[in-house]
Scaffold this motif. Sequence first.
Motif, mmCIF file in Angstrom:
data_model
loop_
_atom_site.group_PDB
_atom_site.id
_atom_site.type_symbol
_atom_site.label_atom_id
_atom_site.label_comp_id
_atom_site.label_asym_id
_atom_site.label_seq_id
_atom_site.Cartn_x
_atom_site.Cartn_y
_atom_site.Cartn_z
ATOM 1 N N TYR A 196 0.833 -1.205 0.000
ATOM 2 C CA TYR A 196 0.000 0.000 0.000
ATOM 3 C C TYR A 196 0.871 1.260 0.000
ATOM 4 O O TYR A 196 2.037 1.232 0.392
ATOM 5 N N LEU A 197 0.261 2.332 -0.451
ATOM 6 C CA LEU A 197 0.825 3.671 -0.367
ATOM 7 C C LEU A 197 0.028 4.418 0.699
ATOM 8 O O LEU A 197 -1.207 4.427 0.654
ATOM 9 N N GLU A 198 0.740 5.022 1.657
ATOM 10 C CA GLU A 198 0.073 5.715 2.775
ATOM 11 C C GLU A 198 0.454 7.192 2.771
ATOM 12 O O GLU A 198 1.630 7.549 2.723
ATOM 13 N N MET A 199 -0.566 8.063 2.832
ATOM 14 C CA MET A 199 -0.367 9.507 2.927
ATOM 15 C C MET A 199 -0.878 9.979 4.287
ATOM 16 O O MET A 199 -2.077 9.889 4.571
ATOM 17 N N ARG A 200 0.020 10.495 5.120
ATOM 18 C CA ARG A 200 -0.350 10.897 6.475
ATOM 19 C C ARG A 200 -0.773 12.374 6.486
ATOM 20 O O ARG A 200 -0.050 13.255 6.940
ATOM 21 N N ASN A 201 -1.976 12.607 5.991
ATOM 22 C CA ASN A 201 -2.486 13.959 5.832
ATOM 23 C C ASN A 201 -3.107 14.490 7.117
ATOM 24 O O ASN A 201 -3.645 13.739 7.927
ATOM 25 N N THR A 202 -3.065 15.810 7.256
ATOM 26 C CA THR A 202 -3.775 16.468 8.359
ATOM 27 C C THR A 202 -5.195 16.838 7.951
ATOM 28 O O THR A 202 -6.008 17.200 8.799
ATOM 29 N N ALA A 203 -5.494 16.767 6.662
ATOM 30 C CA ALA A 203 -6.848 17.010 6.156
ATOM 31 C C ALA A 203 -7.113 16.017 5.036
ATOM 32 O O ALA A 203 -6.186 15.520 4.391
ATOM 33 N N GLN A 204 -8.382 15.723 4.809
ATOM 34 C CA GLN A 204 -8.712 14.754 3.767
ATOM 35 C C GLN A 204 -8.445 15.369 2.396
ATOM 36 O O GLN A 204 -8.948 16.440 2.064
ATOM 37 N N ILE A 205 -7.642 14.676 1.596
ATOM 38 C CA ILE A 205 -7.243 15.179 0.291
ATOM 39 C C ILE A 205 -7.968 14.444 -0.839
ATOM 40 O O ILE A 205 -8.429 15.051 -1.798
#
Length: 341
Positions: free
Chosen positions: A110-119
Amino acid sequence: MNIKLLDENTLQAWDDYVNQSQGSTFFHRAGWREVIQRSFNHDTYYLFAEENGVIIGILPLVHIKSLLFGNSLCSTAFCVYGGIVADNEEATLALDRKAGEIARELGVDYLEMRNTAQITPDRPYKKLYVTFKKDLLDNVEDNMQAIPRKQRAMVRKGAKAGLISEIDEGIERFYRAYSESVRNLGTPVFTKKYFRYLKEVFKEDCEILTVVDSQGQLISSVMSFYFKGEVLPYYGGGTERARSVQGNDFMYWEVMRRAVEKGCKVFDFGRSKEGTGSYRFKKHWGFEPQPLYYEFDLVNSKSIPDVNPLNPKYRLFIAAWKKLPLPVSQLVGPWLAKDLG
C-alpha cells in the motif's frame, strides 16, 4: 511541469519551499531524508514538481520492506504528518500520480499519505489517530491558568517536589528515560544513533529538555521540534520515579513555558490513538482532538493495515516485551523499530 527527485543540488530549494508553504510541516523538511537513510537504511523518494525552474509542490516518500510488518511506501514514515504540499491542483495530481507509479513499480502492499486534512475522498483512510494542537498565549502565567485546575495541580506538585528542567546538548539522559518508558509500554525502542542524527541534522530546531530532582537524579526527558512558531514535543519518557513526583506533567509544562518565552504561538501535543492513555492525558491539559486523515492507496493489500499496539494479535508480544531487562530491550528493540515507520 516536471516531477523530479530531490538531490544534493536541490536541498536548499526544497527547504525554502517548505518554509514558505502554508501547508507544510516540520516533517516535510529535507533533513528527514538524511536522518532516515542514515539511521535505518530505507530507500527514499523525495518528489518535487518543478515549473520554469521553480518548485511548486513536494511529496516525501519512504519505502519500508519488512518480513514482519509488510511492504509499504509512506509519506512520511516515522513522522505523524506528511502527504502532498503543492501550489495548485495540477501539481497535486502529478505528484500523486507519480507516487502511485512508484508504489506499483516497487510492488508494495500500500501507499500511505499521512495527511492532516482529507485530500482524496474516494480513498479509504484510517479512523484511528487524532492530533492535539492549541494556541499559546503571550504570557507564561496566562498559559498556566489556561490549564484545567486538576492538571495545573499536577504541574505544581512537580515543582513543589523540587523538580527543575535543563536543556541537554547530548542524548544520553534522554535515551535512558525514553528507552525505559517505551519498554514499559511494550514497544521496541529506536536505535540511539537515530536521535543523535536528529540532533545533528536539525540543530537548534531539535531540543532536548531533561527534568531532574533536587539531587540531580534523572526523572524524565523529551525531544521537541520547533518549526514556524510551533513547538512539538515528539519523543519523551520518564523513569520509574516520574509518576510519584508528576515528572511528565512538569516536563511538558516546562516545554510549554520555554516555548512561550521563545515567542512560539502554537503547542502541538502530537498524535494519539483514540481512547488511549496518552489521548486522555492530552485532554486533561485542555486540548481538543483533531482527526488525522491517513489515506491509503491499496496496491496489493486487500485492506488497510493494522500495525499498531491496539491490534489484539500483538498482545502477547507486548506483554512479553514489558518484562525484558532494559539493556536487552535496547539491544534488540532497534532491529524491530526500524521497520515500524
